[in-house]
Design a protein around this motif. Structure first.
Motif, PDB file in Angstrom:
ATOM      1  N   ASP A 187      -8.052   4.598   9.371  1.00  0.00           N
ATOM      2  CA  ASP A 187      -9.455   4.509   9.791  1.00  0.00           C
ATOM      3  C   ASP A 187     -10.368   5.343   8.901  1.00  0.00           C
ATOM      4  O   ASP A 187     -11.575   5.140   8.869  1.00  0.00           O
ATOM      5  CB  ASP A 187      -9.600   5.009  11.238  1.00  0.00           C
ATOM      6  CG  ASP A 187      -8.952   4.052  12.229  1.00  0.00           C
ATOM      7  OD1 ASP A 187      -8.671   2.918  11.835  1.00  0.00           O
ATOM      8  OD2 ASP A 187      -8.728   4.468  13.377  1.00  0.00           O
ATOM      9  N   GLY A 188      -9.795   6.290   8.176  1.00  0.00           N
ATOM     10  CA  GLY A 188     -10.568   7.190   7.341  1.00  0.00           C
ATOM     11  C   GLY A 188     -10.023   8.595   7.474  1.00  0.00           C
ATOM     12  O   GLY A 188      -9.067   8.847   8.207  1.00  0.00           O
ATOM     13  N   SER A 189     -10.614   9.517   6.738  1.00  0.00           N
ATOM     14  CA  SER A 189     -10.148  10.905   6.752  1.00  0.00           C
ATOM     15  C   SER A 189     -10.752  11.658   7.923  1.00  0.00           C
ATOM     16  O   SER A 189     -11.969  11.648   8.114  1.00  0.00           O
ATOM     17  CB  SER A 189     -10.537  11.608   5.442  1.00  0.00           C
ATOM     18  OG  SER A 189     -10.007  10.926   4.332  1.00  0.00           O
ATOM     19  N   ALA A 190      -9.912  12.293   8.719  1.00  0.00           N
ATOM     20  CA  ALA A 190     -10.401  13.118   9.823  1.00  0.00           C
ATOM     21  C   ALA A 190      -9.696  14.454   9.760  1.00  0.00           C
ATOM     22  O   ALA A 190      -8.477  14.523   9.682  1.00  0.00           O
ATOM     23  CB  ALA A 190     -10.141  12.434  11.155  1.00  0.00           C
TER      24      ALA A 190
ATOM     25  N   PRO B 254     -11.725   7.955  -1.988  1.00  0.00           N
ATOM     26  CA  PRO B 254     -11.787   7.884  -3.452  1.00  0.00           C
ATOM     27  C   PRO B 254     -10.406   7.533  -4.015  1.00  0.00           C
ATOM     28  O   PRO B 254      -9.385   7.785  -3.379  1.00  0.00           O
ATOM     29  CB  PRO B 254     -12.171   9.309  -3.866  1.00  0.00           C
ATOM     30  CG  PRO B 254     -12.486  10.040  -2.594  1.00  0.00           C
ATOM     31  CD  PRO B 254     -11.760   9.337  -1.498  1.00  0.00           C
ATOM     32  N   TYR B 255     -10.399   6.947  -5.192  1.00  0.00           N
ATOM     33  CA  TYR B 255      -9.165   6.843  -5.960  1.00  0.00           C
ATOM     34  C   TYR B 255      -9.098   8.082  -6.842  1.00  0.00           C
ATOM     35  O   TYR B 255     -10.080   8.424  -7.517  1.00  0.00           O
ATOM     36  CB  TYR B 255      -9.143   5.567  -6.805  1.00  0.00           C
ATOM     37  CG  TYR B 255      -8.802   4.321  -6.010  1.00  0.00           C
ATOM     38  CD1 TYR B 255      -7.491   4.104  -5.571  1.00  0.00           C
ATOM     39  CD2 TYR B 255      -9.766   3.367  -5.703  1.00  0.00           C
ATOM     40  CE1 TYR B 255      -7.152   2.972  -4.839  1.00  0.00           C
ATOM     41  CE2 TYR B 255      -9.438   2.228  -4.965  1.00  0.00           C
ATOM     42  CZ  TYR B 255      -8.128   2.038  -4.533  1.00  0.00           C
ATOM     43  OH  TYR B 255      -7.794   0.919  -3.802  1.00  0.00           O
TER      44      TYR B 255
ATOM     45  N   GLY C 286      -4.910   8.124 -10.121  1.00  0.00           N
ATOM     46  CA  GLY C 286      -5.456   6.787  -9.920  1.00  0.00           C
ATOM     47  C   GLY C 286      -5.131   6.180  -8.568  1.00  0.00           C
ATOM     48  O   GLY C 286      -5.422   5.005  -8.331  1.00  0.00           O
ATOM     49  N   LYS C 287      -4.531   6.964  -7.658  1.00  0.00           N
ATOM     50  CA  LYS C 287      -4.113   6.438  -6.364  1.00  0.00           C
ATOM     51  C   LYS C 287      -5.042   6.893  -5.242  1.00  0.00           C
ATOM     52  O   LYS C 287      -5.894   7.760  -5.439  1.00  0.00           O
ATOM     53  CB  LYS C 287      -2.670   6.867  -6.092  1.00  0.00           C
ATOM     54  CG  LYS C 287      -1.693   6.395  -7.167  1.00  0.00           C
ATOM     55  CD  LYS C 287      -0.284   6.892  -6.917  1.00  0.00           C
ATOM     56  CE  LYS C 287       0.665   6.435  -8.027  1.00  0.00           C
ATOM     57  NZ  LYS C 287       2.056   6.913  -7.808  1.00  0.00           N
ATOM     58  N   ASP C 288      -4.823   6.294  -4.071  1.00  0.00           N
ATOM     59  CA  ASP C 288      -5.726   6.602  -2.949  1.00  0.00           C
ATOM     60  C   ASP C 288      -5.080   7.513  -1.905  1.00  0.00           C
ATOM     61  O   ASP C 288      -5.479   7.506  -0.739  1.00  0.00           O
ATOM     62  CB  ASP C 288      -6.209   5.311  -2.280  1.00  0.00           C
ATOM     63  CG  ASP C 288      -5.126   4.628  -1.455  1.00  0.00           C
ATOM     64  OD1 ASP C 288      -3.934   4.935  -1.675  1.00  0.00           O
ATOM     65  OD2 ASP C 288      -5.473   3.801  -0.594  1.00  0.00           O
ATOM     66  N   PHE C 289      -4.112   8.300  -2.339  1.00  0.00           N
ATOM     67  CA  PHE C 289      -3.528   9.277  -1.412  1.00  0.00           C
ATOM     68  C   PHE C 289      -4.472  10.481  -1.333  1.00  0.00           C
ATOM     69  O   PHE C 289      -4.087  11.619  -1.600  1.00  0.00           O
ATOM     70  CB  PHE C 289      -2.132   9.700  -1.896  1.00  0.00           C
ATOM     71  CG  PHE C 289      -1.146   8.571  -1.908  1.00  0.00           C
ATOM     72  CD1 PHE C 289      -0.646   8.062  -0.717  1.00  0.00           C
ATOM     73  CD2 PHE C 289      -0.724   8.009  -3.104  1.00  0.00           C
ATOM     74  CE1 PHE C 289       0.266   7.004  -0.719  1.00  0.00           C
ATOM     75  CE2 PHE C 289       0.190   6.957  -3.111  1.00  0.00           C
ATOM     76  CZ  PHE C 289       0.680   6.453  -1.916  1.00  0.00           C
ATOM     77  N   THR C 290      -5.697  10.190  -1.000  1.00  0.00           N
ATOM     78  CA  THR C 290      -6.743  11.207  -1.031  1.00  0.00           C
ATOM     79  C   THR C 290      -7.314  11.446   0.352  1.00  0.00           C
ATOM     80  O   THR C 290      -7.251  10.581   1.227  1.00  0.00           O
ATOM     81  CB  THR C 290      -7.889  10.783  -1.970  1.00  0.00           C
ATOM     82  OG1 THR C 290      -8.393   9.516  -1.529  1.00  0.00           O
ATOM     83  CG2 THR C 290      -7.413  10.657  -3.410  1.00  0.00           C
TER      84      THR C 290
ATOM     85  N   THR D  31      -3.133  14.127  -2.060  1.00  0.00           N
ATOM     86  CA  THR D  31      -1.857  14.637  -1.543  1.00  0.00           C
ATOM     87  C   THR D  31      -0.684  14.280  -2.450  1.00  0.00           C
ATOM     88  O   THR D  31       0.400  14.817  -2.292  1.00  0.00           O
ATOM     89  CB  THR D  31      -1.599  14.080  -0.129  1.00  0.00           C
ATOM     90  OG1 THR D  31      -1.567  12.646  -0.199  1.00  0.00           O
ATOM     91  CG2 THR D  31      -2.690  14.501   0.838  1.00  0.00           C
ATOM     92  N   GLU D  32      -0.912  13.379  -3.393  1.00  0.00           N
ATOM     93  CA  GLU D  32       0.145  12.965  -4.317  1.00  0.00           C
ATOM     94  C   GLU D  32       0.396  14.018  -5.383  1.00  0.00           C
ATOM     95  O   GLU D  32       1.536  14.322  -5.724  1.00  0.00           O
ATOM     96  CB  GLU D  32      -0.235  11.630  -4.974  1.00  0.00           C
ATOM     97  CG  GLU D  32       0.787  11.074  -5.938  1.00  0.00           C
ATOM     98  CD  GLU D  32       1.860  10.252  -5.240  1.00  0.00           C
ATOM     99  OE1 GLU D  32       2.583   9.552  -5.952  1.00  0.00           O
ATOM    100  OE2 GLU D  32       1.989  10.325  -4.013  1.00  0.00           O
ATOM    101  N   ASP D  33      -0.680  14.574  -5.933  1.00  0.00           N
ATOM    102  CA  ASP D  33      -0.524  15.535  -7.030  1.00  0.00           C
ATOM    103  C   ASP D  33      -1.327  16.813  -6.829  1.00  0.00           C
ATOM    104  O   ASP D  33      -1.482  17.606  -7.761  1.00  0.00           O
ATOM    105  CB  ASP D  33      -0.907  14.880  -8.360  1.00  0.00           C
ATOM    106  CG  ASP D  33      -2.297  14.258  -8.327  1.00  0.00           C
ATOM    107  OD1 ASP D  33      -3.103  14.623  -7.447  1.00  0.00           O
ATOM    108  OD2 ASP D  33      -2.583  13.396  -9.185  1.00  0.00           O
ATOM    109  N   ALA D  34      -1.891  17.008  -5.610  1.00  0.00           N
ATOM    110  CA  ALA D  34      -2.663  18.210  -5.261  1.00  0.00           C
ATOM    111  C   ALA D  34      -3.927  18.356  -6.094  1.00  0.00           C
ATOM    112  O   ALA D  34      -4.549  19.423  -6.112  1.00  0.00           O
ATOM    113  CB  ALA D  34      -1.793  19.466  -5.389  1.00  0.00           C
TER     114      ALA D  34
END
Length: 579
Positions: free
Chosen positions: A208-211, A221-222, A227-231, A248-251
C-alpha cells in the motif's frame, strides 16, 4: 455529442454498454471525447485471458465510434511496474541470472537472450502489439515508463503526497490491528488474488506504500544505486518537496526534490485511481480478481475521489479458458497468447469468441479438435447472415467480428471448411500442387484460381495441423496395400470394396464420394443408395468405414472419408483397395 440511430439488430451486450457509457459521459463531461481504458503489464507472455481486458472496451468503443461519437481507447502499458518474479519456461531466460533483476522496472530488465528487443517489456509487448493490429483494435498507447520518467504525472505525484493522510485513511479501512508489516486476512486474500490472476493485466499488486515513523507515503522511488524498488520513504517535506528514502537492498539512502525527481512511481492502489482521474476514464472493465474486498479496483473507487475524479463504470470479466493446450504453449511459460491463437485461426473467429459472450460469461478458446467445430459454427453463422435468417444478437456479434468502424477486416476469398483444409494439408504435408489438385476435386465445377483463394484460412489450418496435432494423430497414407487384411476378407467385404472402386470415376467429387461411401452399405443391404439410414444400417456403415481407414491409413479413424479419398487420388485408392 450527436448520436445516430441505433440499428434494431444490435440488441447485444456491446450496444447496451455503449448506451450506458454515452449516458455516463454526458453526465460527467458533456461534449468531450469519451475515454475507455485497458491496462496490460508486459511482465511475461500476455495471454488470451488478458486479451479480454482489451477486447471488452475495444468492442464498446468501436460501437460508440460507429455511432459517430468521438471516443478514445487508451491502453496503458504498465511497463514501469516492478519485475516481480522470473516466469517459468521462458526461452533464453536463466532463472538464477534473471533473479538479480527482481525489483527493477520492466523497462530496465534485459530482454531474453536472442530477442530482437532491448528490454523485457518491449520483448513481451511486441507480439501483443502485432496481434492487436491484426485484430483491428484501435487504441492510444501510453507507456507508464514514459509518463513517470518524463514528469507527466509530477503534479499528480505531488498531490498524492500532499494528501497522503486522506489516502491512508481510505486504505486503513481495509487494515486491522496486526503485527508490523502484517495484513488483515481480507487484505492478504485480495492481494494474493490480484497477484495470481492479474499477471499481464496491469493490476499487479504492490504494498500500500511506506508506513513508519515518518508516517504513510504512497510513493516508491527506484533506488539510484541498485535500480530496484526495495525502498522506503523515511521523510517528506510538503513545502520544499524534499524526500528521503532508504533502500533495504543495499542500505543506500538519498534525499531528492520530488518536484524535480522522476525515478519512481505511485504504489498501484493509488496509481490506478490517479490515472482514472488524469485521463477522465468513463469505462474500464476489470477481472474477477478485483471483486474481493480490499482489491485495488474497490479501494481505487474511493481513492479516485481524492484526485477529484470518479471511478469508471464497467463489468467484471470472467475467465477465458483453453481447450487442448499443446506442449508448445507450456514452453512459453503459461497459457497461449493472442499471437499463438492467430496462427491457427483468422482474426474474425477470435474477435467473434469475445464478442458473442457477455464479459461475465467464461468461455474456452480451442487449440484442439474443437477448433473444427467452432469453425463449422462460424461458417453456419456466415450462411445465415448471407440468407437473412440470422437472429439479431447473432447478427450483431458477427458484424463486430468481421468489421470495425474503420472498415472490414481482410478475409479469405473462398472460405472452404476448416476441417476440410486441415485434412488436406494433413494428408499432403502441405504440398502445394497436391493441395490444389485435391481442393479442385472438391468442386470440379468451381476450380480455384490459386491457393491464394483459400488463404489465410488454409495457412491457419496448416499451422494447426503442424503445431497442435500430435504426431501419432497425423494421417499417414499407406505406401502399399495391406495384403494380409485384404486376403482375410469374406465375400461381403470384398464385394463392398468392389462396389466402391467401381463407382469412383462416376462419383469423383466431394458430394459424389459422400454419396458413394454412405451408399455402398445400403446397396449391400439390398436398399437404394438414397435410402434413409436405419440403426442396423448405421452399424454396417461404421464397420465399412473402419475397414476403409485400416486399408488406407492403418487405423480405424481419420479425416472424413470423401476428403481422404480425394486426397489419396483415384489411382492410389485402387492400388490400396483392390482385392
Amino acid at each position: 455529442m450527436a448520436q445516430s440511430a441505433q440499428s434494431s439488430t444490435e440488441t447485444d451486450w456491446v450496444s447496451r454498454f455503449a448506451d450506458e457509457v454515452i449516458a455516463e459521459a454526458e453526465r460527467r463531461a458533456p461534449g468531450k471525447a469519451i475515454v475507455v481504458a485497458s491496462g496490460l503489464s508486459p511482465s511475461g507472455p500476455i495471454h488470451l485471458g488478458n486479451l479480454r481486458e482489451v477486447m471488452t472496451p475495444h468492442l464498446v468503443a468501436d460501437e460508440i465510434r460507429r455511432r459517430g461519437i468521438e471516443v478514445r481507447h487508451v491502453l496503458s502499458w504498465d511497463d514501469y511496474d516492478r519485475y516481480r518474479k522470473v516466469p517459468a519456461g521462458i526461452p533464453g531466460v536463466d532463472p538464477e541470472t534473471y533473479g538479480q533483476y527482481i525489483g527493477m522496472p520492466l523497462t530496465a530488465v534485459p530482454a531474453p537472450a536472442g530477442s530482437a528487443y532491448a528490454t523485457w517489456a518491449e520483448h513481451f509487448k511486441a507480439p501483443m502489439v502485432e496481434a492487436l493490429a491484426e485484430l483491428g483494435v484501435e487504441y492510444d498507447p501510453i507507456s507508464q515508463t514514459e509518463q513517470y520518467t518524463t514528469g507527466v504525472y509530477r503534479e499528480q505525484v505531488l498531490f498524492a503526497m500532499k494528501h497522503r493522510g486522506d489516502i491512508d485513511a481510505v486504505l486503513d479501512q481495509y487494515r486491522t490491528k496486526q503485527k508490523p508489516g502484517g495484513k488483515k486476512p481480507q487484505q492478504k486474500q485480495a492481494d494474493e488474488a490480484e497477484l495470481e490472476a492479474a499477471e499481464g493485466s496491469g493490476a499487479a499488486a504492490e504494498d500500500d506504500g511506506s508506513a513508519g515513523e515518518g508516517g504513510y507515503f504512497p510513493y516508491k522511488p527506484y533506488c539510484a544505486q541498485c535500480g530496484k524498488d526495495f525502498t522506503k520513504v523515511t521523510s517528506y517535506d510538503d513545502e520544499t518537496t524534499e524526500l528521503t528514502y532508504v533502500c533495504t537492498e543495499d542500505a543506500f539512502t538519498e534525499t531528492v526534490k520530488l518536484s524535480e525527481f522522476n525515478r519512481g512511481k505511485l504504489v498501484w492502489k493509488v496509481d490506478w485511481p490517479m490515472r482514472w482521474a488524469f485521463e477522465g476514464v468513463v469505462f474500464e472493465p476489470s477481472g474477477v480478481d478485483h471483486s474481493s474486498p480490499g482489491s485495488s479496483f474497490q479501494v481505487g473507487g474511493q481513492i479516485v475521489h481524492v484526485f477529484g475524479g470518479e471511478q469508471p463504470i464497467g463489468p467484471m470479466y470472467a475467465f477465458v479458458g483453453i481447450s487442448g493446450m499443446a506442449k508448445m504453449s507450456s514452453s512459453k511459460g503459461g497459457v497461449p497468447t493472442p499471437a499463438d491463437a492467430l496462427k491457427i485461426m483468422e482474426p474474425q473467429l477470435l474477435r467473434w469468441l469475445y464478442a458473442r459472450r457477455k464479459p461475465n460469461q467464461s468461455f474456452k478458446i480451442a487449440f484442439d479438435q474443437e477448433i473444427q467445430r467452432l469453425y463449422d459454427e462460424w461458417d453456419k453463422l456466415e450462411s445465415k447472415v448471407a440468407d437473412g435468417s440470422v437472429l439479431p444478437a447473432d447478427a450483431a456479434s458477427h458484424a463486430r467480428a468481421v468489421r470495425t468502424a474503420a472498415g472490414e477486416l481482410p478475409r479469405t476469398p473462398r472460405p472452404l471448411p476448416y476441417r476440410t483444409l486441415a485434412s488436406v494439408v494433413d494428408i499432403t504435408a502441405g504440398h502445394d500442387e497436391q493441395t490444389v489438385r485435391i481442393l479442385n476435386d472438391l468442386d470440379p465445377a468451381n476450380p480455384l484460381g490459386s491457393l491464394d483463394d483459400v488463404r489465410p484460412r488454409l495457412d491457419r489450418a496448416e499451422n494447426w495441423i503442424t503445431t497442435q496435432v500430435p504426431a501419432d494423430q497425423r494421417t499417414l497414407v499407406r505406401e502399399d496395400a495391406d495384403r494380409e487384411l485384404l486376403g482375410s476378407l469374406d465375400d461381403e467385404g470384398r464385394e463392398s470394396l468392389r462396389l466402391l472402386l467401381e463407382g469412383l470415376d462416376a462419383h469423383w467429387s466431394l458430394e459424389g464420394l459422400t454419396t458413394l461411401v454412405y451408399g455402398v452399405p445400403k446397396v449391400m443391404a439390398g436398399l437404394e443408395p438414397d435410402a434413409k439410414p436405419t440403426p442396423e444400417l448405421k452399424v454396417a456403415q461404421r464397420t465399412f468405414f473402419a475397414l476403409l481407414y485400416r486399408l488406407l491409413v492403418t487405423r480405424e479413424t481419420g479425416p472424413r472419408l470423401p476428403t481422404l479419398l480425394l486426397a489419396v487420388g483415384a489411382e492410389r485408392v485402387r492400388k490400396l483397395l483392390a482385392v
